[in-house]
Scaffold this motif. Structure first.
Motif, PDB file in Angstrom:
ATOM      1  N   GLN A  14       0.559  -1.433   0.108  1.00 16.71           N
ATOM      2  CA  GLN A  14       0.025   0.100   0.085  1.00 16.71           C
ATOM      3  C   GLN A  14       1.352   1.383   0.086  1.00 16.71           C
ATOM      4  O   GLN A  14       0.711   2.021  -0.481  1.00 16.71           O
ATOM      5  CB  GLN A  14      -0.898  -0.432   1.499  1.00 16.71           C
ATOM      6  CG  GLN A  14      -1.254   1.239   1.529  1.00 16.71           C
ATOM      7  CD  GLN A  14      -2.830   1.054   2.811  1.00 16.71           C
ATOM      8  OE1 GLN A  14      -2.152   0.402   3.377  1.00 16.71           O
ATOM      9  NE2 GLN A  14      -3.671   2.463   1.999  1.00 16.71           N
ATOM     10  N   GLU A  51      -7.509   3.776  -9.652  1.00 16.23           N
ATOM     11  CA  GLU A  51      -8.791   2.894  -9.100  1.00 16.23           C
ATOM     12  C   GLU A  51      -9.016   1.887 -10.503  1.00 16.23           C
ATOM     13  O   GLU A  51      -9.613   1.146  -9.825  1.00 16.23           O
ATOM     14  CB  GLU A  51      -9.764   3.795  -9.715  1.00 16.23           C
ATOM     15  CG  GLU A  51     -10.001   4.554  -8.667  1.00 16.23           C
ATOM     16  CD  GLU A  51      -9.947   4.668  -7.046  1.00 16.23           C
ATOM     17  OE1 GLU A  51     -10.595   3.669  -6.245  1.00 16.23           O
ATOM     18  OE2 GLU A  51      -9.057   5.264  -6.231  1.00 16.23           O
ATOM     19  N   ASN A  53      -7.212  -0.431 -11.144  1.00 13.99           N
ATOM     20  CA  ASN A  53      -6.216  -1.717 -10.575  1.00 13.99           C
ATOM     21  C   ASN A  53      -6.619  -1.831  -8.992  1.00 13.99           C
ATOM     22  O   ASN A  53      -6.118  -2.875  -7.923  1.00 13.99           O
ATOM     23  CB  ASN A  53      -5.038  -1.164 -10.809  1.00 13.99           C
ATOM     24  CG  ASN A  53      -4.530  -1.079 -12.529  1.00 13.99           C
ATOM     25  OD1 ASN A  53      -5.335  -2.132 -13.198  1.00 13.99           O
ATOM     26  ND2 ASN A  53      -3.899  -0.466 -12.866  1.00 13.99           N
ATOM     27  N   ARG A  54      -7.234  -1.020  -8.414  1.00 10.62           N
ATOM     28  CA  ARG A  54      -7.796  -1.422  -7.338  1.00 10.62           C
ATOM     29  C   ARG A  54      -7.596  -3.165  -6.446  1.00 10.62           C
ATOM     30  O   ARG A  54      -7.123  -3.167  -5.929  1.00 10.62           O
ATOM     31  CB  ARG A  54      -8.971  -0.632  -6.769  1.00 10.62           C
ATOM     32  CG  ARG A  54      -9.384  -0.858  -5.134  1.00 10.62           C
ATOM     33  CD  ARG A  54     -10.354   0.756  -4.991  1.00 10.62           C
ATOM     34  NE  ARG A  54      -9.224   1.437  -3.830  1.00 10.62           N
ATOM     35  CZ  ARG A  54      -9.920   2.740  -3.752  1.00 10.62           C
ATOM     36  NH1 ARG A  54     -10.691   3.198  -4.238  1.00 10.62           N
ATOM     37  NH2 ARG A  54      -9.246   3.028  -2.293  1.00 10.62           N
ATOM     38  N   ASN A  55      -9.222  -3.711  -7.413  1.00 14.79           N
ATOM     39  CA  ASN A  55      -9.018  -4.931  -6.750  1.00 14.79           C
ATOM     40  C   ASN A  55      -8.643  -6.314  -7.798  1.00 14.79           C
ATOM     41  O   ASN A  55      -9.241  -7.232  -8.171  1.00 14.79           O
ATOM     42  CB  ASN A  55     -11.055  -5.217  -6.947  1.00 14.79           C
ATOM     43  CG  ASN A  55     -11.170  -3.996  -5.829  1.00 14.79           C
ATOM     44  OD1 ASN A  55     -10.919  -3.432  -4.541  1.00 14.79           O
ATOM     45  ND2 ASN A  55     -12.418  -3.364  -5.885  1.00 14.79           N
ATOM     46  N   SER A  57      -5.559  -8.994  -7.736  1.00 10.57           N
ATOM     47  CA  SER A  57      -5.082 -10.215  -6.754  1.00 10.57           C
ATOM     48  C   SER A  57      -3.629 -10.072  -6.594  1.00 10.57           C
ATOM     49  O   SER A  57      -3.058  -8.629  -7.112  1.00 10.57           O
ATOM     50  CB  SER A  57      -5.145 -11.831  -7.468  1.00 10.57           C
ATOM     51  OG  SER A  57      -3.905 -11.125  -8.780  1.00 10.57           O
ATOM     52  N   GLN A  58      -3.028 -10.329  -5.446  1.00 11.03           N
ATOM     53  CA  GLN A  58      -1.832  -9.957  -4.536  1.00 11.03           C
ATOM     54  C   GLN A  58      -0.945  -9.863  -5.582  1.00 11.03           C
ATOM     55  O   GLN A  58       0.298  -9.081  -5.916  1.00 11.03           O
ATOM     56  CB  GLN A  58      -0.976 -10.887  -3.598  1.00 11.03           C
ATOM     57  CG  GLN A  58       0.331  -9.901  -3.003  1.00 11.03           C
ATOM     58  CD  GLN A  58      -0.152  -9.227  -2.297  1.00 11.03           C
ATOM     59  OE1 GLN A  58      -1.580  -8.677  -2.050  1.00 11.03           O
ATOM     60  NE2 GLN A  58       0.985  -8.252  -2.213  1.00 11.03           N
ATOM     61  N   ALA A  61      -1.413  -7.809  -8.378  1.00 13.94           N
ATOM     62  CA  ALA A  61      -0.981  -5.551  -8.244  1.00 13.94           C
ATOM     63  C   ALA A  61       0.332  -5.957  -8.409  1.00 13.94           C
ATOM     64  O   ALA A  61       0.869  -4.537  -8.307  1.00 13.94           O
ATOM     65  CB  ALA A  61      -1.504  -5.824  -6.800  1.00 13.94           C
TER      66      ALA A  61
END
Length: 149
Positions: A14, A51, A53-55, A57-58, A61
């Motif tokens: 984050q 926004e 790319n907010r949700n 998977s790890q 991301a």
């Protein structure tokens, strides 16, 4: 003796994303100069990309973050936006801080106008010198014992 320049800070995903977002916004603002409408529009486009790319998977991301950092590096402005009072700015150290020792050079008549301040200052200076002497003694003691400091 610690090496302050070698310290590394562990950042969460984050925090990395937030720093990338801030860097992208700063570059967008720097590229658009003083045109506020273009700045705002391009900042909204940057926000929309983040926004989108907010949700994820790890794993996705992490790859998106790496791609974003690459793209940010690729489009780095050769003369980036620099705030006036920050390092490298036009007003950096324009008014350098006064040395504390200058107050010791005041004339006694000038010092008499602020008796409480100079009474407290003398106490603080004495305490500081005592702490410093104690620290130097401990350091010398450890050096004699062969302990690396």
């Amino acid at each position: 003796m610690s090496a302050g320049f070698l310290t590394a800070e562990l950042l969460s995903h984050q925090q990395k994303v937030l720093r990338l977002y801030k860097k992208a916004l700063r570059q967008t603002i720097g590229q658009n100069g003083r045109n506020l409408l273009d700045q705002r529009y391009n900042c909204l486009l940057v926000r929309q990309r983040f926004e989108k790319n907010r949700n994820m998977s790890q794993i996705e991301a992490q790859t998106a973050l790496a791609d974003g950092e690459e793209e940010c590096y690729k489009y780095t402005n050769p003369s980036p936006l620099c705030f006036p009072n920050s390092v490298g700015g036009t007003a950096y150290m324009r008014y350098p801080p006064k040395q504390d020792a200058m107050i010791d050079m005041w004339h006694p008549f000038e010092k008499a106008q602020f008796p409480h301040y100079f009474a407290v200052r003398d106490i603080r200076k004495r305490e500081h010198l005592e702490r410093y002497d104690k620290m130097v003694e401990e350091y010398n003691k450890k050096q004699k014992e062969g302990v690396e400091v």
